[in-house]
Design a protein around this motif. Structure first.
Motif, mmCIF file in Angstrom:
data_model
loop_
_atom_site.group_PDB
_atom_site.id
_atom_site.type_symbol
_atom_site.label_atom_id
_atom_site.label_comp_id
_atom_site.label_asym_id
_atom_site.label_seq_id
_atom_site.Cartn_x
_atom_site.Cartn_y
_atom_site.Cartn_z
ATOM 1 N N HIS A 9 -76.890 43.421 -12.890
ATOM 2 C CA HIS A 9 -75.526 43.562 -13.425
ATOM 3 C C HIS A 9 -75.200 42.610 -14.585
ATOM 4 C CE1 HIS A 9 -74.934 45.696 -9.583
ATOM 5 N NE2 HIS A 9 -73.939 46.302 -10.197
ATOM 6 N N VAL A 10 -75.822 41.430 -14.613
ATOM 7 C CA VAL A 10 -75.513 40.444 -15.656
ATOM 8 C C VAL A 10 -76.647 40.450 -16.672
ATOM 9 C CG1 VAL A 10 -74.874 38.062 -16.162
ATOM 10 C CG2 VAL A 10 -74.310 39.058 -13.923
ATOM 11 N N ARG A 11 -76.378 41.010 -17.833
ATOM 12 C CA ARG A 11 -77.434 41.218 -18.816
ATOM 13 C C ARG A 11 -77.962 39.904 -19.383
ATOM 14 N NH1 ARG A 11 -77.296 44.359 -24.672
ATOM 15 N NH2 ARG A 11 -79.562 44.703 -24.794
ATOM 16 N N ARG A 12 -79.267 39.804 -19.417
ATOM 17 C CA ARG A 12 -80.002 38.692 -20.029
ATOM 18 C C ARG A 12 -79.648 37.340 -19.422
ATOM 19 N NH1 ARG A 12 -79.883 40.748 -26.402
ATOM 20 N NH2 ARG A 12 -81.223 42.580 -26.031
ATOM 21 N N ALA A 13 -79.215 37.332 -18.185
ATOM 22 C CA ALA A 13 -78.915 36.066 -17.518
ATOM 23 C C ALA A 13 -80.207 35.343 -17.177
ATOM 24 C CB ALA A 13 -78.118 36.319 -16.243
ATOM 25 N N ASN A 14 -80.142 34.026 -17.193
ATOM 26 C CA ASN A 14 -81.222 33.212 -16.661
ATOM 27 C C ASN A 14 -80.921 32.949 -15.189
ATOM 28 O OD1 ASN A 14 -83.479 31.515 -16.404
ATOM 29 N ND2 ASN A 14 -83.123 30.578 -18.406
ATOM 30 N N CYS A 15 -81.894 32.437 -14.464
ATOM 31 C CA CYS A 15 -81.710 32.295 -13.025
ATOM 32 C C CYS A 15 -82.625 31.202 -12.484
ATOM 33 C CB CYS A 15 -82.020 33.628 -12.333
ATOM 34 S SG CYS A 15 -81.705 33.610 -10.569
ATOM 35 N N VAL A 16 -82.105 30.406 -11.573
ATOM 36 C CA VAL A 16 -82.939 29.452 -10.845
ATOM 37 C C VAL A 16 -83.504 30.174 -9.631
ATOM 38 C CG1 VAL A 16 -82.992 27.273 -9.566
ATOM 39 C CG2 VAL A 16 -81.578 27.476 -11.632
ATOM 40 N N VAL A 17 -84.830 30.253 -9.544
ATOM 41 C CA VAL A 17 -85.479 31.035 -8.493
ATOM 42 C C VAL A 17 -86.284 30.120 -7.572
ATOM 43 C CG1 VAL A 17 -85.617 33.095 -9.935
ATOM 44 C CG2 VAL A 17 -87.534 31.504 -9.894
ATOM 45 N N LYS A 18 -86.517 30.600 -6.382
ATOM 46 C CA LYS A 18 -87.297 29.856 -5.397
ATOM 47 C C LYS A 18 -88.684 29.550 -5.958
ATOM 48 C CE LYS A 18 -88.488 30.156 -0.485
ATOM 49 N NZ LYS A 18 -88.438 31.039 0.715
ATOM 50 N N GLU A 19 -89.126 28.305 -5.810
ATOM 51 C CA GLU A 19 -90.379 27.868 -6.418
ATOM 52 C C GLU A 19 -91.575 28.698 -5.942
ATOM 53 O OE1 GLU A 19 -92.909 23.736 -7.138
ATOM 54 O OE2 GLU A 19 -91.463 23.866 -5.500
ATOM 55 N N SER A 20 -91.591 29.076 -4.667
ATOM 56 C CA SER A 20 -92.732 29.823 -4.129
ATOM 57 C C SER A 20 -92.882 31.203 -4.773
ATOM 58 C CB SER A 20 -92.594 29.976 -2.612
ATOM 59 O OG SER A 20 -91.422 30.700 -2.281
ATOM 60 N N LEU A 21 -91.780 31.763 -5.301
ATOM 61 C CA LEU A 21 -91.867 33.071 -5.958
ATOM 62 C C LEU A 21 -92.696 33.002 -7.239
ATOM 63 C CD1 LEU A 21 -88.225 34.447 -5.542
ATOM 64 C CD2 LEU A 21 -90.250 34.998 -4.179
ATOM 65 N N CYS A 22 -92.776 31.822 -7.825
ATOM 66 C CA CYS A 22 -93.561 31.656 -9.051
ATOM 67 C C CYS A 22 -95.060 31.749 -8.777
ATOM 68 C CB CYS A 22 -93.235 30.320 -9.709
ATOM 69 S SG CYS A 22 -91.491 30.158 -10.169
ATOM 70 N N LYS A 23 -95.441 31.755 -7.496
ATOM 71 C CA LYS A 23 -96.846 31.925 -7.110
ATOM 72 C C LYS A 23 -97.087 33.274 -6.451
ATOM 73 C CE LYS A 23 -97.058 26.938 -6.280
ATOM 74 N NZ LYS A 23 -97.244 25.872 -5.261
ATOM 75 N N ASN A 24 -96.024 34.086 -6.353
ATOM 76 C CA ASN A 24 -96.131 35.390 -5.712
ATOM 77 C C ASN A 24 -96.859 36.359 -6.644
ATOM 78 O OD1 ASN A 24 -95.283 38.201 -5.060
ATOM 79 N ND2 ASN A 24 -94.106 37.203 -3.459
ATOM 80 N N PRO A 25 -97.937 37.017 -6.194
ATOM 81 C CA PRO A 25 -98.708 37.895 -7.089
ATOM 82 C C PRO A 25 -97.915 39.083 -7.616
ATOM 83 C CG PRO A 25 -99.435 38.131 -4.806
ATOM 84 C CD PRO A 25 -98.522 36.953 -4.841
#
Length: 266
Positions: A119-135
């Motif tokens: 819904h929010v176009r081109r928003a940045n986001c703080v994401v869970k660190e473990s997701l950065c290792k999710n394949p």
């Protein structure tokens, strides 16, 4: 004999529907199709954006914006399919904030960030660190330039840079999905006071509650999961306790917003 009140009858009919084996099986199929679509979209995005992540092309604004637009469209397709399958319904009752706004929300379920990015176009986001290792997700997260929640100075600096570039920034101050009650951390409010000019507080009400922390995706209710998102308040942070030092402003903002969410009984 007195007529039985209508409400108990309605409740019994609803209970019968929920225990109907065919209805339960159809709902399970709808959930399975919804998350199959989710997985397919994630895999497609990862394959598409792997070169962007490896070559660090997300440093180029045009590339970063294209990736975020693609993600927004993908999640909109997922939410549309989930609604057609009868598994998820979303009511978005929020005004889109101006660029450079810090957006915070409670975090009841797995799909909260999906709804926001749809819904929010081109928003940045703080994401869970473990997701950065999710394949299934890591390449898309890196290509979009989303910020891993490491709790470090680097994370704080990345949030400052995003807001300085005029990007809207989505943060879930709980840091993880809600357990028994909403318990926010002060880091989001430190970022708000020190780097943001505006802050929007969004409430996410989910009925029935599901996809909680530690709950598997297929363990969902037999009725449609309904998300209701609405704005609790919008703050001009330049006018919030302007005569106080920043550490006190952070504490006051934390207390104000925590109390606001607590009263909502989400």
């Amino acid at each position: 004999l007195q007529r039985e009140p209508r409400n108990p009858r309605r409740k019994r009919r609803r209970a019968m529907k929920q225990t109907d084996p065919l209805r339960r099986k159809l709902k399970q199929i709808g959930i399975a199709l919804s998350f199959a679509s989710f997985g397919a979209l994630c895999m497609m995005g990862n394959l598409l954006f792997l070169p962007v992540a490896l070559l660090r092309l997300n440093r180029i604004e045009v590339v970063r914006n294209f990736v975020r637009d693609f993600i927004m469209i993908s999640w909109r397709i997922f939410l549309l399919l989930a609604r057609l399958y009868g598994s998820i319904g979303v009511s978005w009752r929020c005004k889109l904030p101006p660029s450079g706004t810090l957006i915070i929300a409670n975090h009841p379920s797995l799909l909260d960030v999906v709804i926001f990015l749809a819904h929010v176009r081109r928003a940045n986001c703080v994401v869970k660190e473990s997701l950065c290792k999710n394949p299934f997700l890591s390449a898309a997260i890196a290509a979009a330039g989303y910020i891993p929640n490491t709790g470090s100075e680097a994370m704080i600096d990345a949030c400052r840079s995003a807001l300085a570039r005029g990007e809207s920034l989505i943060i879930f101050p709980e840091g993880t999905r809600t357990a028994d009650r909403i318990a926010m951390h002060k880091a989001a409010f430190y970022i708000a006071i020190n780097f943001a000019k505006n802050m929007n507080c969004i409430a996410i009400k989910m009925d029935p509650k599901s996809l909680k922390k530690g709950q598997v995706w297929y363990d969902t209710p037999e009725v449609r999961m309904k998300y209701d998102l609405y704005e609790l308040c919008a703050l001009d942070l330049t006018g919030f306790e302007p005569d106080r030092p920043n550490p006190i402003r952070v504490r006051k903002l934390y207390e104000k917003i925590s109390n606001l969410y607590e009263k909502e009984n989400l």
